[in-house]
Motif scaffolding. Structure first.
Motif, mmCIF file in Angstrom:
data_model
loop_
_atom_site.group_PDB
_atom_site.id
_atom_site.type_symbol
_atom_site.label_atom_id
_atom_site.label_comp_id
_atom_site.label_asym_id
_atom_site.label_seq_id
_atom_site.Cartn_x
_atom_site.Cartn_y
_atom_site.Cartn_z
ATOM 1 N N GLN A 95 149.389 34.191 123.963
ATOM 2 C CA GLN A 95 149.287 35.165 122.707
ATOM 3 C C GLN A 95 148.112 34.296 122.559
ATOM 4 O OE1 GLN A 95 149.808 37.000 120.673
ATOM 5 N NE2 GLN A 95 152.357 36.584 120.920
ATOM 6 N N GLU A 110 147.479 36.745 119.286
ATOM 7 C CA GLU A 110 146.918 37.329 117.962
ATOM 8 C C GLU A 110 148.335 36.626 116.862
ATOM 9 O OE1 GLU A 110 148.134 41.031 118.600
ATOM 10 O OE2 GLU A 110 146.298 41.646 119.585
ATOM 11 N N GLU A 111 148.994 35.349 117.598
ATOM 12 C CA GLU A 111 150.308 35.496 116.964
ATOM 13 C C GLU A 111 149.931 33.762 117.384
ATOM 14 O OE1 GLU A 111 153.448 38.073 115.356
ATOM 15 O OE2 GLU A 111 153.939 37.490 116.799
ATOM 16 N N THR A 139 150.684 27.450 119.787
ATOM 17 C CA THR A 139 150.091 28.460 119.727
ATOM 18 C C THR A 139 150.845 29.432 121.388
ATOM 19 O OG1 THR A 139 148.141 28.151 118.948
ATOM 20 C CG2 THR A 139 148.401 30.104 120.257
ATOM 21 N N GLY A 148 153.334 33.900 112.330
ATOM 22 C CA GLY A 148 152.476 34.565 111.347
ATOM 23 C C GLY A 148 150.844 34.580 112.620
ATOM 24 N N PRO A 149 150.356 35.752 112.252
ATOM 25 C CA PRO A 149 149.008 36.097 113.108
ATOM 26 C C PRO A 149 147.996 35.169 112.766
ATOM 27 C CG PRO A 149 149.353 37.016 110.648
ATOM 28 C CD PRO A 149 150.299 36.453 110.991
#
Length: 799
Positions: free
Chosen positions: A756, A758-759, A752, A721-722
């Motif tokens: 990346q 953002e997610e 993470t 998810g974000p």
């Protein structure tokens, strides 16, 4: 307290080793800190006899002296003193002597005449400020004698540490009593031979005391026809040996009695006391008064003053005033001897930063029954040294006479407390030697009367301590106490002390080290953390500028603990502290509101170097885990964690809520602040309201449930998810389904992917269990599928 051995022997005939005396006094509670010679700097000097004294051939103001310094040795010494003359005995510093000021005596040639030493003045020997001429010694001294021995100066002084409760030992007499106790010696009091000259002192002076609680006793004697002059050598040298600068015969007597008997006295110039009246009364706010050190003091209503009929003349128990001091022209003397309330004197001396030998004793308590003897002995010495006549009678006002105090003493209980098996006669002998009166008509419960000089004996337990002191603290055997639990244990557990002890046990159990910091911090520490100035409790007389305010939060102390540990090379820091924080509160009786807080701080590797685990640094999950572990240990259930928008020194900061009550906060100390405390790695902190936790625990009702009989079935799921999606939000969504078989949801990992932003991946472990039977995989999979479908619908996530 400085103890002159010569002075001590005036009271007790002690002739043993000095070190042995120091060791015994230490075991009695008067710790020996140092043994020194107060006149060591002038020990090399000798007595010289001036055989010849001729004018210097090249200088009118110089004389060439031939000085006999013993052993048929004549020294040629050039001297510039105007009073040097043939036939005098004088102190001589030979070549090679180092003077008190650091000057080394060398061979010299003055105007063509060789000089082999120096004839000294009192100022050069630092015995007084007199420098008009050389010091002339008594005629009966022999050339070559050691100067210090010839003048009977003290060569041995003991520096003893006196605890605040032993005010009676702030005098030679008090330490003599302890010496007599230690070596079973008799005490000889100074002989009093007071000669009064007639008249009636009560007709010349009146004493008024506005409030007896501040002054239980004030009395005075009047002396007339005094001649102010230097004190005799014996008194001056004794005062110098205990660190007091001689001033004049009248003033020196008051200092002498203060050290000898422990009673502070003050002498006023009688002609400067207006209206024939002395009044003991508080100051008014804003009163200005100039003390003997020529400093103008701003007084408040809690300060106690001595007034005459028109104005204040002394700051009671602390320091006299310039407007009534003894001076060279004084002839009439009013000698004051009083007892003041200790707390009043202590507050004034601390507030004005004006410590004195008098206030040091008054604020610990003085002997009210010794008061008259001390005053009469001082009056006798003043009369003998100044030629003054003592007016008959004493001017006295004693609104609160001394009342004898009697305590119960149970010998069997004393033995039990001390772990000894002493005979009753041993205790009776100890009390008798200490000056206590014993009524042992009831063998099981004695009545022991304590003297007025032992203000520290307030209860029965104090008498046990006296028996232990006499027996010898160092002789009491070390025995491990028997540990037993009683029904009182449950009562103690419900007290604040019992609860905080439980918290400490928890902290040690999870691998934290307890920190104990000062309640004092500096304004700079609080400013660095961005804490508000409002509500700070300032300290009137701080130990230092960096400890000038009471802490409003635990963070400054814990951060200083981190800095200290890092400075000592400890990089694995896991500490906790349970202590009070202080905030101004006008509604409180003390104008200060206190709240107990629990602080936890982590820095450096998650595990110590000795553990064979990964050595990643402590992070948010570590501090959060400790908070959850504590709440679980206290059986308080799960808390909710919500990110705070702003905090002065934590970023991020998370508020911790239990039910509807916010119990604290946690987060990471801002990097720039952590850097100030030399922390290069992240510093994580939790701050919990310990009082609120205790109230919650005390109100908590224990419920019992059967232990699970059937095994659990677990499923792991990774939610993608974000970054903005909180793990707590996901957990709430799962529990919101209210599935009967779902027992728990735990966050087990956060990942993470590289590159990346953002997610992120959040891994959860879900536990399913049925209370009546073992679950099959088919049933569990069906329930688990409901969870995944519900998450996809409710949140922007994928699997």
């Amino acid at each position: 307290m400085l103890l002159s051995m010569q002075w001590l022997r005036d009271f007790v005939p002690y002739e043993g080793e000095i070190q042995e005396l120091g060791d015994r006094l230490t075991m009695l509670g008067l710790e020996l800190e140092e043994i020194f010679n107060p006149f060591e700097a002038i020990t090399p000097l000798v007595v010289g006899h001036i055989v010849e004294c001729d004018p210097h051939p090249e200088a009118d103001k110089l004389s060439v002296c031939s000085v006999d310094v013993g052993e048929d040795e004549l020294l040629s010494i050039v001297c510039g003193a105007p009073n040097v003359a043939k036939g005098q005995n004088v102190p001589v510093a030979k070549v090679g002597t180092t003077m008190p000021g650091g000057m080394k005596i060398k061979k010299a040639k003055l105007r063509g005449v060789k000089s082999f030493g120096m004839i000294c003045s009192e100022r050069e020997l630092e015995l007084s400020d007199a420098h008009e001429g050389i010091m002339v010694l008594p005629a009966d001294l022999k050339p070559g004698q050691n100067f210090v021995e010839a003048m009977n100066m003290e060569t041995t002084v003991l520096d003893l540490g006196v605890t605040p409760n032993r005010a009676d030992c702030l005098s030679i007499l008090g330490i003599a009593r302890e010496t007599a106790l230690a070596f079973d010696l008799p005490i000889t009091m100074p002989k009093l031979n007071l000669v009064e000259s007639g008249g009636n002192a009560a007709d010349l002076l009146k004493i008024e005391i506005d409030d007896p609680q501040f002054c239980p006793l004030y009395q005075a004697r009047i002396l007339q026809g005094a001649k102010i002059a230097p004190s005799p050598d014996w008194m001056r040298y004794r005062l110098l040996s205990v660190g007091v600068r001689p001033i004049s015969n009248i003033v020196d007597v008051t200092n002498y009695i203060l050290f000898e008997l422990g009673q502070p006295l003050h002498s006023f110039d009688g002609d400067r006391i207006k209206g024939g009246k002395i009044r003991v009364a508080p100051a008014s706010d804003g009163t200005k008064f100039t003390t003997l050190d020529e400093q103008e003091r701003d007084l408040i209503s809690s300060d106690l003053l001595i007034w005459d009929a028109e104005r204040p003349v002394a700051l009671a128990g602390v320091m006299g005033g310039m407007n009534s001091e003894i001076h060279d022209g004084s002839t009439n003397v009013v000698l004051e001897s009083a007892v003041f309330r200790p707390g009043t004197i202590r507050k004034t001396a601390r507030r004005l930063s004006l410590p004195s030998e008098a206030s040091y004793r008054f604020e610990r308590g003085v002997d009210q029954q010794m008061n008259t003897f001390a005053m009469d002995r001082a009056a006798q010495l003043m009369s003998e040294l100044s030629g003054a006549k003592i007016v008959s009678g004493v001017v006295k006002n004693e609104p609160t006479p001394w009342k004898d105090r009697t305590h119960t003493y149970r010998h069997a209980r004393c033995n039990s407390w001390l772990g000894l098996n002493l005979e009753p006669e041993f205790s009776k002998k100890a009390f008798t030697l200490m000056g206590l009166e014993v009524d042992d008509s009831n063998a099981d419960s004695w009545k022991v009367s304590t003297p007025s000089y032992r203000l520290d004996l307030e209860r029965e337990a104090d008498l046990y301590e006296e028996v232990a002191r006499y027996f010898g603290m160092d002789k009491i055997p070390s025995v491990l106490p028997r540990i037993s639990k009683t029904f009182d244990s449950t009562v103690i557990a419900e007290t604040p002390y019992g609860f905080y002890r439980r918290i400490k046990n928890w902290g040690r159990g999870v691998g934290l080290h307890e920190a104990i910091n000062y309640s004092f911090v500096g304004d700079d520490d609080l400013d660095l953390l961005g804490l508000p100035k409002e509500g700070r409790v300032n300290i009137a007389n701080p130990l230092s500028e960096d400890q000038n305010v009471m802490r409003t939060q635990l963070a400054p102390g814990l951060l200083n603990t981190v800095r200290h540990n890092l400075a000592q090379g400890n990089s694995h820091i896991r500490v906790f502290e349970i202590a009070k924080q202080f905030v101004k509160d006008a509604d409180s009786d003390t104008e200060t509101r206190e709240q107990s807080r629990l602080g936890i701080m982590l820095n450096g590797p998650r595990n110590g170097s000795e553990w064979p685990h990964e050595h990643g640094d402590a992070d948010y999950l570590d501090i959060k885990g400790l908070v959850e572990n504590l709440l679980s240990d206290l059986k308080l259930g799960e808390a909710s964690f919500t990110q705070a928008e702003d905090h002065s020194y934590l970023e991020p900061c998370v508020n911790i809520t239990l039910g509807e009550k916010e119990i604290g906060f946690m987060g990471m100390v801002k990097a720039d602040i952590a850097d100030k405390y030399h922390a290069k790695k992240e510093v994580w902190m939790a701050d919990l309201n310990a009082d609120l936790l205790r109230d919650t625990v005390m109100a908590h009702k224990i419920k019992f449930a059967p232990l699970p009989v059937y095994p659990p079935s677990r499923r792991d799921v990774t939610v993608i998810g974000p970054v903005s999606l909180h793990a707590e939000t996901i957990k709430d969504a799962i529990f919101g389904l209210k599935l009967s078989l779902l027992e728990s949801v735990e966050l087990v990992n956060v990942f993470t992917p590289e590159g990346q932003d953002e997610e992120r991946n959040l891994s959860f472990r879900l536990t399913y269990r049925h209370a009546q039977k073992t679950l099959t995989d088919k049933v569990v999979d069906k329930e688990h599928k409901k969870v995944l479908e519900a998450l996809e619908k409710a949140l922007p996530v994928r699997f």
